[in-house]
Motif scaffolding. Structure first.
Motif, PDB file in Angstrom:
ATOM      1  N   MET A 149       3.003  -6.288  31.537  1.00  0.00           N
ATOM      2  CA  MET A 149       3.755  -6.558  32.767  1.00  0.00           C
ATOM      3  C   MET A 149       4.091  -7.890  33.009  1.00  0.00           C
ATOM      4  N   TYR A 150       3.310  -8.933  32.918  1.00  0.00           N
ATOM      5  CA  TYR A 150       3.818 -10.335  32.946  1.00  0.00           C
ATOM      6  C   TYR A 150       4.564 -10.417  31.969  1.00  0.00           C
ATOM      7  N   HIS A 151       4.627 -10.126  30.796  1.00  0.00           N
ATOM      8  CA  HIS A 151       5.519 -10.367  29.718  1.00  0.00           C
ATOM      9  C   HIS A 151       6.911 -10.079  29.827  1.00  0.00           C
ATOM     10  N   LYS A 152       6.898  -8.705  30.444  1.00  0.00           N
ATOM     11  CA  LYS A 152       8.179  -8.115  30.633  1.00  0.00           C
ATOM     12  C   LYS A 152       8.918  -8.831  31.754  1.00  0.00           C
ATOM     13  N   LYS A 153       8.232  -9.304  32.676  1.00  0.00           N
ATOM     14  CA  LYS A 153       8.835  -9.794  34.027  1.00  0.00           C
ATOM     15  C   LYS A 153       9.209 -11.358  33.884  1.00  0.00           C
ATOM     16  N   VAL A 154       8.167 -12.162  33.369  1.00  0.00           N
ATOM     17  CA  VAL A 154       8.410 -13.617  33.267  1.00  0.00           C
ATOM     18  C   VAL A 154       8.642 -13.962  31.981  1.00  0.00           C
ATOM     19  N   THR A 155       8.114 -13.638  30.803  1.00  0.00           N
ATOM     20  CA  THR A 155       8.387 -14.246  29.499  1.00  0.00           C
ATOM     21  C   THR A 155       9.642 -13.780  28.958  1.00  0.00           C
ATOM     22  N   ARG A 156      10.054 -12.557  28.966  1.00  0.00           N
ATOM     23  CA  ARG A 156      11.140 -12.001  28.569  1.00  0.00           C
ATOM     24  C   ARG A 156      12.356 -12.718  29.413  1.00  0.00           C
ATOM     25  N   GLN A 157      12.483 -12.967  30.550  1.00  0.00           N
ATOM     26  CA  GLN A 157      13.339 -13.480  31.303  1.00  0.00           C
ATOM     27  C   GLN A 157      13.623 -15.035  30.861  1.00  0.00           C
ATOM     28  N   ARG A 158      12.269 -15.681  30.642  1.00  0.00           N
ATOM     29  CA  ARG A 158      12.463 -17.143  30.352  1.00  0.00           C
ATOM     30  C   ARG A 158      13.111 -17.120  28.828  1.00  0.00           C
ATOM     31  N   ILE A 159      12.538 -16.368  27.871  1.00  0.00           N
ATOM     32  CA  ILE A 159      13.059 -16.217  26.545  1.00  0.00           C
ATOM     33  C   ILE A 159      14.494 -16.010  26.638  1.00  0.00           C
ATOM     34  N   LYS A 160      15.093 -15.125  27.492  1.00  0.00           N
ATOM     35  CA  LYS A 160      16.306 -14.693  27.286  1.00  0.00           C
ATOM     36  C   LYS A 160      17.448 -15.974  28.086  1.00  0.00           C
ATOM     37  N   ALA A 161      16.935 -16.574  29.040  1.00  0.00           N
ATOM     38  CA  ALA A 161      17.664 -17.769  29.497  1.00  0.00           C
ATOM     39  C   ALA A 161      17.731 -18.894  28.425  1.00  0.00           C
ATOM     40  N   GLU A 162      16.523 -19.078  27.716  1.00  0.00           N
ATOM     41  CA  GLU A 162      16.664 -20.301  26.663  1.00  0.00           C
ATOM     42  C   GLU A 162      17.290 -19.805  25.490  1.00  0.00           C
ATOM     43  N   SER A 163      17.669 -18.511  25.330  1.00  0.00           N
ATOM     44  CA  SER A 163      18.448 -18.024  24.380  1.00  0.00           C
ATOM     45  C   SER A 163      19.882 -18.289  24.468  1.00  0.00           C
ATOM     46  N   GLN A 164      20.223 -17.941  25.845  1.00  0.00           N
ATOM     47  CA  GLN A 164      21.672 -18.132  26.431  1.00  0.00           C
ATOM     48  C   GLN A 164      22.008 -19.500  26.374  1.00  0.00           C
ATOM     49  N   LEU A 165      21.220 -20.365  26.660  1.00  0.00           N
ATOM     50  CA  LEU A 165      21.189 -21.847  26.872  1.00  0.00           C
ATOM     51  C   LEU A 165      21.494 -22.413  25.181  1.00  0.00           C
ATOM     52  N   ARG A 166      20.477 -21.815  24.396  1.00  0.00           N
ATOM     53  CA  ARG A 166      20.970 -22.251  22.699  1.00  0.00           C
ATOM     54  C   ARG A 166      22.231 -21.892  22.398  1.00  0.00           C
ATOM     55  N   LYS A 167      22.702 -20.555  22.851  1.00  0.00           N
ATOM     56  CA  LYS A 167      24.195 -20.177  22.328  1.00  0.00           C
ATOM     57  C   LYS A 167      25.174 -21.045  22.938  1.00  0.00           C
ATOM     58  N   SER A 168      25.260 -21.286  24.014  1.00  0.00           N
ATOM     59  CA  SER A 168      26.160 -22.042  24.630  1.00  0.00           C
ATOM     60  C   SER A 168      26.190 -23.423  24.173  1.00  0.00           C
ATOM     61  N   LEU A 169      24.877 -24.013  23.759  1.00  0.00           N
ATOM     62  CA  LEU A 169      25.113 -25.352  23.116  1.00  0.00           C
ATOM     63  C   LEU A 169      25.604 -25.187  21.699  1.00  0.00           C
ATOM     64  N   VAL A 170      25.165 -24.213  21.089  1.00  0.00           N
ATOM     65  CA  VAL A 170      25.896 -24.078  19.850  1.00  0.00           C
ATOM     66  C   VAL A 170      27.596 -23.816  19.626  1.00  0.00           C
ATOM     67  N   LYS A 171      27.867 -23.111  20.626  1.00  0.00           N
ATOM     68  CA  LYS A 171      29.489 -22.998  21.118  1.00  0.00           C
ATOM     69  C   LYS A 171      30.084 -24.236  21.247  1.00  0.00           C
ATOM     70  N   GLU A 172      29.359 -25.200  22.316  1.00  0.00           N
ATOM     71  CA  GLU A 172      29.919 -26.378  22.534  1.00  0.00           C
ATOM     72  C   GLU A 172      29.844 -27.232  21.142  1.00  0.00           C
ATOM     73  N   LYS A 173      28.745 -27.157  20.375  1.00  0.00           N
ATOM     74  CA  LYS A 173      29.012 -28.116  19.181  1.00  0.00           C
ATOM     75  C   LYS A 173      30.272 -27.528  18.214  1.00  0.00           C
ATOM     76  N   ARG A 174      30.272 -26.411  18.222  1.00  0.00           N
ATOM     77  CA  ARG A 174      31.286 -25.693  17.087  1.00  0.00           C
ATOM     78  C   ARG A 174      32.786 -26.119  17.912  1.00  0.00           C
TER      79      ARG A 174
END
Length: 136
Positions: A91-116
């Motif tokens: 339950m902790y993984h679903k509520k906390v960790t997944r959200q953090r990983i999703k936010a980090e993934s979106q940040l990484r994608k936006s940084l890659v788009k900016e670099k491109r």
């Protein structure tokens, strides 16, 4: 004589630890290699800890020469606690960790788009200035 035959408890404990070591090393190692690394270190430590505690208690029970009702209830309680810990960590993984990983993934994608985009702009400016200089 008890449930466990005369002195055979060490053989039972050896079988238990041997099977657990095989699963904990060979099978777990193959899974880690196929997945590209350990993604859930906490879960692995939780499982190894529970295994070590269980082996220690099984050793004590087998060494005593008999399995009592108290021993059975102890193992049942350990299992229920282990399942509850797994449920809570899931339950902790679903509520906390997944959200953090999703936010980090979106940040990484936006940084890659900016670099491109910046690379594309610098390439276009080189083409514009390069072709302009070639015509002069």
């Amino acid at each position: 004589c008890g449930i466990v035959g005369g002195g055979g408890w060490s053989m039972s404990l050896g079988s238990l630890t041997g099977g657990g070591m095989f699963v904990g090393t060979i099978v777990c190692g193959l899974v880690v290699l196929n997945c590209g690394g350990i993604t859930c270190r906490g879960s692995l430590l939780r499982d190894i800890s529970m295994y070590a505690i269980s082996v220690y208690i099984v050793r004590g029970v087998l060494e005593s020469g008999e399995v009592t009702r108290k021993d059975v209830l102890l193992f049942l309680e350990m299992y229920i606690i282990y399942v509850a810990v797994i449920f809570c960590s899931d339950m902790y993984h679903k509520k906390v960790t997944r959200q953090r990983i999703k936010a980090e993934s979106q940040l990484r994608k936006s940084l890659v788009k900016e670099k491109r985009a910046s690379r594309l702009l610098s390439d276009k400016s080189k083409d514009v200035f390069g072709s302009h200089a070639a015509t002069e």
